[in-house]
Design a protein around this motif. Structure first.
Motif, PDB file in Angstrom:
ATOM      1  N   PHE A  12       0.825  -1.204   0.000  1.00  0.00           N
ATOM      2  CA  PHE A  12       0.000   0.000   0.000  1.00  0.00           C
ATOM      3  C   PHE A  12       0.864   1.261   0.000  1.00  0.00           C
ATOM      4  CE2 PHE A  12      -2.161   3.380   2.400  1.00  0.00           C
ATOM      5  CZ  PHE A  12      -3.237   3.598   1.553  1.00  0.00           C
ATOM      6  N   VAL A  13       1.876   1.292   0.863  1.00  0.00           N
ATOM      7  CA  VAL A  13       2.744   2.469   0.956  1.00  0.00           C
ATOM      8  C   VAL A  13       3.493   2.682  -0.358  1.00  0.00           C
ATOM      9  CG1 VAL A  13       4.802   3.396   2.100  1.00  0.00           C
ATOM     10  CG2 VAL A  13       2.960   2.424   3.455  1.00  0.00           C
ATOM     11  N   VAL A  14       3.995   1.608  -0.951  1.00  0.00           N
ATOM     12  CA  VAL A  14       4.734   1.733  -2.209  1.00  0.00           C
ATOM     13  C   VAL A  14       3.818   2.216  -3.328  1.00  0.00           C
ATOM     14  CG1 VAL A  14       5.895   0.386  -4.002  1.00  0.00           C
ATOM     15  CG2 VAL A  14       6.533   0.100  -1.617  1.00  0.00           C
ATOM     16  N   THR A  15       2.600   1.694  -3.397  1.00  0.00           N
ATOM     17  CA  THR A  15       1.659   2.094  -4.443  1.00  0.00           C
ATOM     18  C   THR A  15       1.277   3.568  -4.320  1.00  0.00           C
ATOM     19  OG1 THR A  15       0.784  -0.149  -4.521  1.00  0.00           O
ATOM     20  CG2 THR A  15      -0.569   1.582  -5.489  1.00  0.00           C
ATOM     21  N   VAL A  16       0.954   3.996  -3.125  1.00  0.00           N
ATOM     22  CA  VAL A  16       0.562   5.393  -2.923  1.00  0.00           C
ATOM     23  C   VAL A  16       1.752   6.323  -3.164  1.00  0.00           C
ATOM     24  CG1 VAL A  16      -0.263   7.064  -1.215  1.00  0.00           C
ATOM     25  CG2 VAL A  16      -1.343   4.840  -1.388  1.00  0.00           C
ATOM     26  N   CYS A  17       2.935   5.927  -2.718  1.00  0.00           N
ATOM     27  CA  CYS A  17       4.130   6.746  -2.952  1.00  0.00           C
ATOM     28  C   CYS A  17       4.436   6.862  -4.437  1.00  0.00           C
ATOM     29  CB  CYS A  17       5.329   6.158  -2.217  1.00  0.00           C
ATOM     30  SG  CYS A  17       5.304   6.459  -0.457  1.00  0.00           S
ATOM     31  N   LEU A  42       3.468  12.931   3.579  1.00  0.00           N
ATOM     32  CA  LEU A  42       2.620  12.350   4.610  1.00  0.00           C
ATOM     33  C   LEU A  42       2.699  10.832   4.610  1.00  0.00           C
ATOM     34  CD1 LEU A  42       0.355  12.760   6.756  1.00  0.00           C
ATOM     35  CD2 LEU A  42      -1.249  12.520   4.876  1.00  0.00           C
ATOM     36  N   VAL A  43       2.595  10.224   3.447  1.00  0.00           N
ATOM     37  CA  VAL A  43       2.603   8.763   3.360  1.00  0.00           C
ATOM     38  C   VAL A  43       3.973   8.201   3.733  1.00  0.00           C
ATOM     39  CG1 VAL A  43       2.429   6.827   1.758  1.00  0.00           C
ATOM     40  CG2 VAL A  43       0.730   8.620   1.715  1.00  0.00           C
ATOM     41  N   LEU A  44       5.037   8.837   3.280  1.00  0.00           N
ATOM     42  CA  LEU A  44       6.370   8.356   3.647  1.00  0.00           C
ATOM     43  C   LEU A  44       6.601   8.468   5.154  1.00  0.00           C
ATOM     44  CD1 LEU A  44       8.689   9.622   0.784  1.00  0.00           C
ATOM     45  CD2 LEU A  44       8.101   7.273   1.355  1.00  0.00           C
ATOM     46  N   GLY A  45       6.189   9.564   5.738  1.00  0.00           N
ATOM     47  CA  GLY A  45       6.354   9.727   7.187  1.00  0.00           C
ATOM     48  C   GLY A  45       5.520   8.755   7.981  1.00  0.00           C
ATOM     49  N   ALA A  46       4.263   8.623   7.620  1.00  0.00           N
ATOM     50  CA  ALA A  46       3.372   7.721   8.363  1.00  0.00           C
ATOM     51  C   ALA A  46       3.709   6.267   8.083  1.00  0.00           C
ATOM     52  CB  ALA A  46       1.922   8.002   7.980  1.00  0.00           C
TER      53      ALA A  46
END
Length: 66
Positions: A12-17, A42-46
């Motif tokens: 999920f994090v990789v896709t959104v990033c 935001l996504v990288l930090g969270a």
């Protein structure tokens, strides 16, 4: 079970990033680029913060502390 949770979160994090980075780099509209950059930060930090907490919790559970 833990592998599925960690793998799902990582995917999920990789896709959104990846999507936010694409928009931040290649879209011509300035407000959309700025918003994508904010989402990326935001996504990288969270994502990295949550991942670290999850890994520490998993290790503590494995050694019997939790």
């Amino acid at each position: 079970m833990w592998a599925w949770v960690i793998g799902g979160m990582a995917a999920f994090v990789v896709t959104v990033c990846a999507a936010a980075a694409y928009v931040a780099l290649f879209v011509g509209d300035a407000p959309r680029r700025e918003m994508a950059y904010r989402v990326l930060k935001l996504v990288l930090g969270a994502g990295t913060g949550t991942g670290g907490v999850l890994m520490i919790t998993m290790k503590l559970y494995e050694i019997g502390v939790l």
